[in-house]
Design an enzyme around this catalytic site. Sequence first.
Site, PDB file in Angstrom:
ATOM      1  N   LYS A  55      39.698  -7.261 -25.499  1.00 47.98           N
ATOM      2  CA  LYS A  55      38.315  -7.506 -25.103  1.00 47.98           C
ATOM      3  C   LYS A  55      37.300  -6.611 -25.813  1.00 47.98           C
ATOM      4  O   LYS A  55      36.137  -6.996 -25.976  1.00 47.98           O
ATOM      5  CB  LYS A  55      38.166  -7.349 -23.595  1.00 47.98           C
ATOM      6  CG  LYS A  55      38.766  -8.475 -22.764  1.00 47.98           C
ATOM      7  CD  LYS A  55      37.913  -9.731 -22.852  1.00 47.98           C
ATOM      8  CE  LYS A  55      38.347 -10.763 -21.828  1.00 47.98           C
ATOM      9  NZ  LYS A  55      37.471 -11.947 -21.834  1.00 47.98           N
ATOM     10  N   SER A 305      47.864  -9.944 -24.758  1.00 51.04           N
ATOM     11  CA  SER A 305      46.420  -9.721 -24.796  1.00 51.04           C
ATOM     12  C   SER A 305      45.938  -8.488 -24.052  1.00 51.04           C
ATOM     13  O   SER A 305      44.816  -8.032 -24.273  1.00 51.04           O
ATOM     14  CB  SER A 305      45.691 -10.964 -24.266  1.00 51.04           C
ATOM     15  OG  SER A 305      46.102 -11.268 -22.947  1.00 51.04           O
TER      16      SER A 305
END
Length: 402
Positions: A55, A305
């Site tokens: 992110k 992720s």
Amino acid sequence: MSDRQVTYDDVVAARELLADVALRTPLVHSHVLSAAIGGPVHLKCENLQRSGSFKVRGAYVRIAGLTEEERARGVVAASAGNHAQGVALGSGLVGTSSTVYMPHGAPLPKVAATNSYGARVVFSGDTVDTALASAVEHAERTGAVFIHPFDHPDVIAGQGTIGLEILEQLPETGTIVVSLGGGGLAAGVALAVKSLRPGVRIIAVQAERAAAYPASLARGEPVTVPPATTMADGIAVGRPGELPFELIHYLVDSVLTVSESEISQALLLCLERAKQVVEPAGVAGVAAILAHPHVFEPPVVAVLSGGNIDPLLLSKILRRGLAAAGRYLTLRVPLSDRPGELAGLLAELAGLGANVLDIAHERIGVHLGEAEVQLQLETKGPAHSDEVLGSLRQDGYRVICD
């Protein structure tokens, strides 16, 4: 959402911007997943990225593009944790203040990390979508710049830099598998990769309890699905982003869903075999590979992720993963309430090689003259579990599996 479209050139520009900010995360070969699909599988370890997830890439690109006047007003965001940390870190790097709305029940390590990067955390609602609405209201009320977690060209371009890295690290890549929530990661990776190698398949994976994309793709436009609880809180988004949806609609080859049990097994595999600590949302791609091994054309790259997981949640998920893998048994055994009965049962379990993790001996609420033993056992796998149950029953024990 911005009206500006995102292009491959935006991804390239984002990479230059991130050169001294984001880590070039490693690509690690997985022997166990390779054996499962009959071809090479690699893990793109964004769980090792700064702030613990991918992110920070998109958040920094978005914040770095703000004008001086916008930076002076500060930024606001909403997140279950990873986008929050990315925004907090990115804001600190460019010298602007940040406020982050998080749902009640957000993992405590993510809350603590967001605070440690300098953001002001405000709790709102029980879902990311509720927190998102509160963040938008805050932006309208105060003039702070809203940093959307996925529905903005700069954010998508930043996430797309992962795709560029993958193709450089493994030029022969055949399939890339990514987790899918609002769609920023899948859209960015698909845009970057398909611009260079149209033949590479992109498969996006959602938690089946929070899967807005299958219904949206079937309808041809984003639709909202009712919020549901999933351990994969990082991808529990009730409605796809408008801009990511368009890119995913045209560029992503397939969208799959995975169950809670499949997610927990994938997390266990990453920890035991790949030595990677990954959060539930981060292992959705691995879960899909385990559940549908014949769908993936090798060489395959699965993006891990994020790795921001509460240790208490990790322990619960690992137990669930062990149970799903047939290595964890929870059972109840009624016994005569006489001296030596419990010792006899435990001796039998020891002889069978079952490890007792927890035990409770209950007399209240059962028949007079009886007791009930509640056991949590660790076994060596499904065959061993069946052997333990079979031997106990053969020796006259009444076994109740929970």
